[in-house]
Design a protein around this motif. Structure first.
Motif, short mmCIF file in Angstrom:
data_model
loop_
_atom_site.label_atom_id
_atom_site.label_comp_id
_atom_site.label_asym_id
_atom_site.label_seq_id
_atom_site.Cartn_x
_atom_site.Cartn_y
_atom_site.Cartn_z
N SER A 158 0.82 -1.20 0.00
CA SER A 158 0.00 0.00 0.00
C SER A 158 0.86 1.27 0.00
O SER A 158 0.59 2.22 -0.73
CB SER A 158 -0.92 0.00 1.22
OG SER A 158 -1.67 1.20 1.30
N THR A 162 1.05 4.17 -2.91
CA THR A 162 0.89 5.58 -2.57
C THR A 162 2.08 6.40 -3.07
O THR A 162 1.91 7.50 -3.60
CB THR A 162 0.74 5.74 -1.05
OG1 THR A 162 -0.40 4.99 -0.60
CG2 THR A 162 0.54 7.19 -0.68
N ARG A 163 3.27 5.85 -2.91
CA ARG A 163 4.47 6.56 -3.37
C ARG A 163 4.46 6.73 -4.88
O ARG A 163 4.78 7.81 -5.41
CB ARG A 163 5.73 5.80 -2.94
CG ARG A 163 7.04 6.45 -3.39
CD ARG A 163 8.21 5.52 -3.16
NE ARG A 163 8.04 4.25 -3.85
CZ ARG A 163 8.25 4.10 -5.15
NH1 ARG A 163 8.64 5.13 -5.90
NH2 ARG A 163 8.09 2.91 -5.71
N ALA A 166 1.99 9.39 -5.79
CA ALA A 166 2.53 10.72 -5.47
C ALA A 166 3.54 11.17 -6.52
O ALA A 166 3.58 12.35 -6.90
CB ALA A 166 3.17 10.69 -4.08
N GLU A 207 -6.87 7.24 -10.34
CA GLU A 207 -6.63 6.43 -9.15
C GLU A 207 -7.46 6.96 -7.99
O GLU A 207 -7.91 8.12 -7.97
CB GLU A 207 -5.15 6.45 -8.75
CG GLU A 207 -4.23 5.70 -9.69
CD GLU A 207 -4.44 4.19 -9.63
OE1 GLU A 207 -5.10 3.72 -8.67
OE2 GLU A 207 -3.93 3.50 -10.51
N ILE A 209 -7.48 8.34 -4.41
CA ILE A 209 -6.54 9.02 -3.53
C ILE A 209 -6.62 8.44 -2.12
O ILE A 209 -5.62 8.16 -1.48
CB ILE A 209 -6.81 10.53 -3.50
CG1 ILE A 209 -6.40 11.16 -4.84
CG2 ILE A 209 -6.06 11.20 -2.37
CD1 ILE A 209 -6.62 12.65 -4.88
N GLY A 210 -7.83 8.26 -1.64
CA GLY A 210 -7.98 7.73 -0.30
C GLY A 210 -9.43 7.75 0.15
O GLY A 210 -10.32 8.23 -0.57
N SER A 233 -1.59 14.97 1.04
CA SER A 233 -0.46 14.04 1.01
C SER A 233 0.12 13.87 -0.39
O SER A 233 1.23 13.36 -0.54
CB SER A 233 -0.89 12.68 1.56
OG SER A 233 -1.96 12.15 0.80
N PHE A 234 -0.63 14.28 -1.41
CA PHE A 234 -0.14 14.19 -2.80
C PHE A 234 0.23 15.56 -3.36
O PHE A 234 0.48 15.69 -4.56
CB PHE A 234 -1.21 13.53 -3.68
CG PHE A 234 -1.54 12.12 -3.27
CD1 PHE A 234 -0.75 11.06 -3.68
CD2 PHE A 234 -2.62 11.86 -2.45
CE1 PHE A 234 -1.05 9.77 -3.29
CE2 PHE A 234 -2.92 10.57 -2.06
CZ PHE A 234 -2.14 9.52 -2.48
#
Length: 241
Positions: A158, A162-163, A166, A207, A209-210, A233-234
């Motif tokens: 995960s 996320t990385r 970003a 995608e 994001i969250g 966070s992005f």
């Protein structure tokens, strides 16, 4: 006046002389110079260091001369090579077992199954291997699929996703957001935020994001603040917002 530069041994391009193998029982393995008698590594491949090590610890080895010395050195070299091959094989098997563990953890995550199912999957693989390919049982036993291990693997995957997102988001020239708020059997509202972005090379990314959990009233300002938090966070809210 030119500044004084400290000489570095690494910059001297020292070459290992094969005669040192016969004289002092040292051999070069990749970038290391190793003593075949005790398998210690010389910090610097200097003749003085190698000679000092040999004469301090293995002076009695000078009693071997001629064919006996040649045969003994050949035996030591063969033993060292076998040991290196064993370590390389074990390292390759460990890497393969770790990769399988990640792949199975990803499958468990995608299917929505509980983490303890990893142990069940491992037992199935071992049982099938005992009947079909017994030689692979030992390798399958090294695959780590305990509940906490599966949880940790999924967490690592995960974080990597996320990385990657970003990194892609940092190259967006334009992007748009899509938010969806819903409530299931629990009273807490859930907010899903998706992003669609395009880079300068016209690579399109879509995608999730969250997901945010919102307690209390889901007013427009509350939805806006939660969307801003998920996008922070992005680094999307600092540009084009």
């Amino acid at each position: 006046m030119a500044a004084n530069r400290k000489r570095k041994v690494d910059n001297e391009n020292r070459q290992f002389n094969d005669d040192l193998t016969v004289q002092y029982c040292f051999v070069q393995q990749q970038t290391n110079v190793i003593c075949m008698l005790c398998h210690s590594t010389a910090a610097v491949a200097k003749v003085s260091n190698i000679k000092r090590h040999y004469e301090t610890k293995y002076r009695d080895f000078n009693n071997l001369i001629g064919d006996k010395r040649t045969a003994r050195i050949g035996s030591l070299r063969h033993s060292l090579n076998c040991q290196q091959n064993i370590f390389s094989k074990q390292s390759a098997e460990f890497s393969a077992a770790c990769e399988v563990s990640y792949e199975i953890s990803l499958m468990i995550s995608k299917s929505g199954r509980p983490f303890p199912d990893g142990d069940f999957v491992k037992q199935c693989m071992i049982t099938a291997s005992e009947k079909l390919c017994p030689e692979a049982v030992r390798k399958l036993q090294k695959v780590a699929l305990k509940r906490m291990t599966v949880q940790r693997r999924i967490s690592h995957l995960s974080a990597d996703v996320t990385r990657q997102l970003a990194d892609k988001a940092s190259n967006f020239v334009y992007f748009s957001l899509d938010a969806d708020e819903t409530t299931d059997i629990i009273p807490t509202a859930q907010l899903l935020v998706f992003v669609r972005g395009v880079s300068s090379s016209f690579d399109i990314t879509e995608e999730l994001i969250g997901m945010g959990f919102m307690k209390g009233q889901t007013t427009a300002s509350a939805l806006f603040e939660e969307t801003m938090r998920l996008c922070s966070s992005f680094h999307l809210i600092s540009r084009n917002w």
